[in-house]
Design a protein around this motif. Structure first.
Motif, PDB file in Angstrom:
ATOM      1  N   HIS A   1     -80.470 -57.392   0.731  1.00 35.86           N
ATOM      2  CA  HIS A   1     -81.433 -58.467   0.461  1.00 35.86           C
ATOM      3  C   HIS A   1     -81.048 -59.780   1.130  1.00 35.86           C
ATOM      4  O   HIS A   1     -81.778 -60.768   1.028  1.00 35.86           O
ATOM      5  CB  HIS A   1     -81.544 -58.711  -1.050  1.00 35.86           C
ATOM      6  N   GLY A   2     -79.900 -59.801   1.826  1.00 37.97           N
ATOM      7  CA  GLY A   2     -79.363 -61.039   2.371  1.00 37.97           C
ATOM      8  C   GLY A   2     -79.743 -61.298   3.814  1.00 37.97           C
ATOM      9  O   GLY A   2     -80.756 -60.808   4.334  1.00 37.97           O
TER      10      GLY A   2
ATOM     11  N   LYS B   1     -86.420 -59.036   1.364  1.00 37.86           N
ATOM     12  CA  LYS B   1     -85.361 -60.026   1.577  1.00 37.86           C
ATOM     13  C   LYS B   1     -85.514 -61.233   0.643  1.00 37.86           C
ATOM     14  O   LYS B   1     -86.626 -61.734   0.421  1.00 37.86           O
ATOM     15  CB  LYS B   1     -85.396 -60.528   3.025  1.00 37.86           C
ATOM     16  N   ALA B   2     -84.377 -61.683   0.130  1.00 39.57           N
ATOM     17  CA  ALA B   2     -84.356 -62.964  -0.572  1.00 39.57           C
ATOM     18  C   ALA B   2     -84.611 -64.075   0.434  1.00 39.57           C
ATOM     19  O   ALA B   2     -84.372 -63.929   1.630  1.00 39.57           O
ATOM     20  CB  ALA B   2     -83.015 -63.160  -1.267  1.00 39.57           C
TER      21      ALA B   2
ATOM     22  N   THR C   1     -81.517 -59.748  -7.569  1.00 42.21           N
ATOM     23  CA  THR C   1     -81.347 -60.354  -6.246  1.00 42.21           C
ATOM     24  C   THR C   1     -82.543 -61.160  -5.750  1.00 42.21           C
ATOM     25  O   THR C   1     -82.533 -61.638  -4.622  1.00 42.21           O
ATOM     26  CB  THR C   1     -81.040 -59.254  -5.204  1.00 42.21           C
ATOM     27  N   ALA C   2     -83.574 -61.308  -6.565  1.00 39.92           N
ATOM     28  CA  ALA C   2     -84.756 -62.027  -6.092  1.00 39.92           C
ATOM     29  C   ALA C   2     -84.528 -63.536  -6.094  1.00 39.92           C
ATOM     30  O   ALA C   2     -83.659 -64.060  -6.802  1.00 39.92           O
ATOM     31  CB  ALA C   2     -85.967 -61.679  -6.955  1.00 39.92           C
ATOM     32  N   SER C   3     -85.344 -64.227  -5.317  1.00 36.22           N
ATOM     33  CA  SER C   3     -85.338 -65.688  -5.290  1.00 36.22           C
ATOM     34  C   SER C   3     -86.267 -66.227  -6.370  1.00 36.22           C
ATOM     35  O   SER C   3     -87.141 -65.519  -6.874  1.00 36.22           O
ATOM     36  CB  SER C   3     -85.783 -66.186  -3.920  1.00 36.22           C
TER      37      SER C   3
ATOM     38  N   TYR D   1     -89.416 -61.861   0.189  1.00 37.77           N
ATOM     39  CA  TYR D   1     -90.259 -61.648   1.358  1.00 37.77           C
ATOM     40  C   TYR D   1     -90.238 -60.173   1.718  1.00 37.77           C
ATOM     41  O   TYR D   1     -89.152 -59.558   1.810  1.00 37.77           O
ATOM     42  CB  TYR D   1     -89.778 -62.476   2.547  1.00 37.77           C
ATOM     43  N   HIS D   2     -91.417 -59.612   1.909  1.00 35.44           N
ATOM     44  CA  HIS D   2     -91.512 -58.254   2.449  1.00 35.44           C
ATOM     45  C   HIS D   2     -91.724 -58.380   3.947  1.00 35.44           C
ATOM     46  O   HIS D   2     -92.685 -59.026   4.406  1.00 35.44           O
ATOM     47  CB  HIS D   2     -92.668 -57.484   1.821  1.00 35.44           C
TER      48      HIS D   2
END
Length: 638
Positions: A257-258, A109-110, A123-125, A97-98
């Protein structure tokens, strides 16, 4: 590039009401990414909570990570949830998500509700599913018996990445499925009832052991995908082995990213650093007073119990949640509204968690890692308790290990360390843990905590295990302890399985297997594990000889067991031991037996009780006590 975002929702007004009230326990069905079909068109629905964002978009390989092409729409109801449907996307799509925050930041963010993630350090979903055609219905139907508090509960605690590695490539992890091939027969051989996995949720920093989580709903991709972990759990269930997960609602890391400052503000964590920052772990503490966070955390607990068929949650670091001054100096914390040091919001959350789990998953256990004297941790909430099923008995662990570390010549001066825990053993439903925390950071392995030469070390360790398995409470042993691992646990390598080529290590493994077998075979060892009716001392004051004796008792008094420990390297000849019943007493187990690499001092296999009053018992038996050993006796039934 896929078409633009289409307006769509999976959330009803009632869903939003429950979420904002802190009572939505299945948010994983509504938030995150889900492959669905809208008006006959397949694609992926996205929903994310970011109430302080000005804009939220989905970015990924599918759009060249362009934050302007696939913007989500914020709901009209002030819930702060952004959502939308992107046609043609499917499972396997990599995304983040941006978030354009109202603070002016642009964040990537993941997904907090992602079911899968890229293999770290990426780190991506990943769009995924937890659909699985389960074949463990027999276990799920019968686990109410196997998980009950009056049943045997012997837990093998393990870390998936360092239990065993590929022998041909030691740097390579085994997959969940490869672990299943090896772990299931091993646990059957060792006669364990349960296995506990240290955190399997996605974590970027491997040496955190899994305790610094960024993906609470994603099983770590280091070992495979969601269905691979489900296969491992299913295989364990098929062989009547319960699965406990280590769960961490106490803190999370500050990775960019968390969850930390997810929408540019302190959304998941408490904004006040006195409540929201953990000084020991340099991590962030959930805001337990925020309803949406309670929904998030309880939904996460439900997720693992529901989608992964987990049989228990060991809740990490409960003490750090309960106390506002935990690990804080004067001036670093503020009292609660009543003037105390209790975190009332965290207390309320833990009670609600346990009430909800008890209601919807009545045959599951929650187990607290709680190291203080907080009252009623494992008592019902209606009785002013926290509602856990069990609590780790940290006092027993520390006192017992402290005693066994002593040279036997000094043990007379430390006698109370082995008897004191019986004073408070029934104030909680205690689990006796010899956990991972005791074999790291210079504390030495269990075998090297023991004094003396090699023979004495292994004799002491056998005696320690016999004491643990015959004392009141359920049992937990960390991997490697069962075969006398000599080095401290190292998360970056396999256990030292090669040690099993040596007789002392193979023998201690056989002994632990035997103790697990006896523990399950004799109700006196488990039926009243949490009641003073299930235990009484026969001899607790023989300091000079470091001898201890006690009785374990179940529902049937005819099946009492008597345990005697001689914790010096001296053979006690013609030792008289009081017993609670007349008749013939059989030797059930001798930790000094040559089968377990003991010295094999002859002990009668059967002995008749004499009508001699001894140790406050109306009858007694005479026997020889082997050195650094324990004996278990049972009545011979006619």
């Amino acid at each position: 590039m896929p078409d633009a975002v289409v307006s769509h929702t999976l959330l009803s007004e009632f869903d939003v009401f429950l979420f904002r009230a802190g009572r939505h326990y299945k948010l994983y069905e509504k938030l995150g990414s889900k492959e669905i079909t809208v008006d006959g068109v397949p694609g992926v629905y996205f929903a994310v909570w970011a109430p302080n964002a000005l804009e939220v978009s989905v970015i990924g390989d599918f759009n060249g990570w362009n934050p302007y092409s696939h913007k989500l729409q914020v709901r009209w109801d002030s819930s702060g949830i952004w959502e939308g449907f992107i046609p043609t996307l499917k499972n396997g799509e990599v995304y983040k998500y941006h978030i354009h925050s109202n603070t002016g930041e642009h964040l990537e963010k993941a997904d907090p509700f992602a079911l899968h993630a890229e293999v770290p350090p990426k780190t991506a979903s990943i769009v995924s599913t937890t659909w699985y055609d389960w074949e463990d219905s027999e276990w799920m139907y019968n686990r109410r018996e196997r998980n009950a508090l009056d049943r045997p509960f012997s837990v093998y605690e393990m870390h998936l990445g360092s239990w065993m590695r590929d022998p041909k490539s030691p740097e390579k992890f085994l997959s969940y499925r490869e672990i299943a091939e090896r772990l299931v027969p091993y646990l059957l051989e060792m006669n364990y009832t349960h296995v506990e996995f240290m955190p399997v949720m996605e974590h970027p920093y491997y040496p955190s052991w899994g305790y610094q989580i960024t993906g609470y709903f994603a099983a770590t991709s280091r070992y495979g995908g969601p269905q691979d972990l489900m296969f491992l759990i299913e295989e364990l269930h098929k062989h009547n082995i319960g699965v406990i997960l280590d769960w961490v609602p106490s803190h999370f890391p500050g990775d960019s990213h968390g969850l930390y400052k997810f929408d540019g503000t302190h959304l998941f964590e408490h904004a006040d650093p006195k409540k929201g920052f953990h000084p020991d772990w340099q991590s962030y503490i959930f805001n337990y007073g925020r309803n949406e966070i309670r929904s998030f955390l309880i939904s996460n607990a439900f997720f693992w119990l529901d989608r992964y068929h987990i049989d228990g949650l060991r809740v990490d670091a409960v003490a750090s949640m309960l106390y506002l001054d935990y690990s804080r100096k004067e001036g670093e914390w503020d009292p609660n509204e009543l003037g105390g040091n209790e975190n009332l919001e965290a207390v309320s959350f833990l009670k609600e968690l346990n009430e909800a789990v008890s209601k919807y998953f009545p045959h599951v256990q929650t187990i607290a890692e709680e190291s203080t004297s907080w009252p009623g941790v494992s008592r019902a909430t209606f009785d002013n308790g926290l509602g856990f099923g069990m609590k780790w008995m940290m006092g027993w662990m520390h006192d017992t290990l402290s005693y066994f570390k002593e040279d036997p010549i000094n043990r007379a001066h430390h006698h109370d360390k082995l008897t004191f825990s019986a004073v408070y053993a029934y104030t909680e439903n205690f689990m006796l843990p010899l956990s991972h925390d005791e074999v790291v950071y210079g504390k030495q392995s269990l075998i090297y905590k023991m004094p003396g030469d090699e023979w004495q070390k292994f004799a002491n360790l056998r005696a320690l295990y016999l004491f643990m398995y015959t004392f009141s409470g359920t049992k937990l042993l960390f991997m490697g302890g069962e075969f006398g691992q000599t080095s401290e646990w190292n998360v970056n390598q396999s256990l030292d399985w090669h040690l099993l080529q040596f007789k002392p290590h193979l023998s201690i493994k056989k002994f632990v297997s035997k103790m697990n077998e006896l523990y399950q075979a004799y109700p006196a060892l488990y039926e009243k594990a949490f009641s003073p009716e299930g235990f009484f001392w026969i001899e607790l004051e023989d300091r000079a000889n470091s001898v201890f004796a006690y009785c374990r008792r179940g529902h049937d008094l005819e099946n009492d067991l008597v345990v005697v420990l001689n914790l010096t390297p001296i053979v006690r000849r013609n030792f008289r031991l009081g017993v609670p019943h007349p008749g013939e007493w059989e030797l059930l187990l001798n930790s000094d037996d040559q089968t377990y690499n003991g010295c094999g001092i002859a002990v009668k296999k059967s002995v008749n009780a004499d009508p001699v009053f001894w140790m406050n018992q109306k009858q007694s038996i005479s026997l020889d006590l082997p050195p650094l050993a324990g004996l278990i006796f049972k009545r011979k039934m006619k």
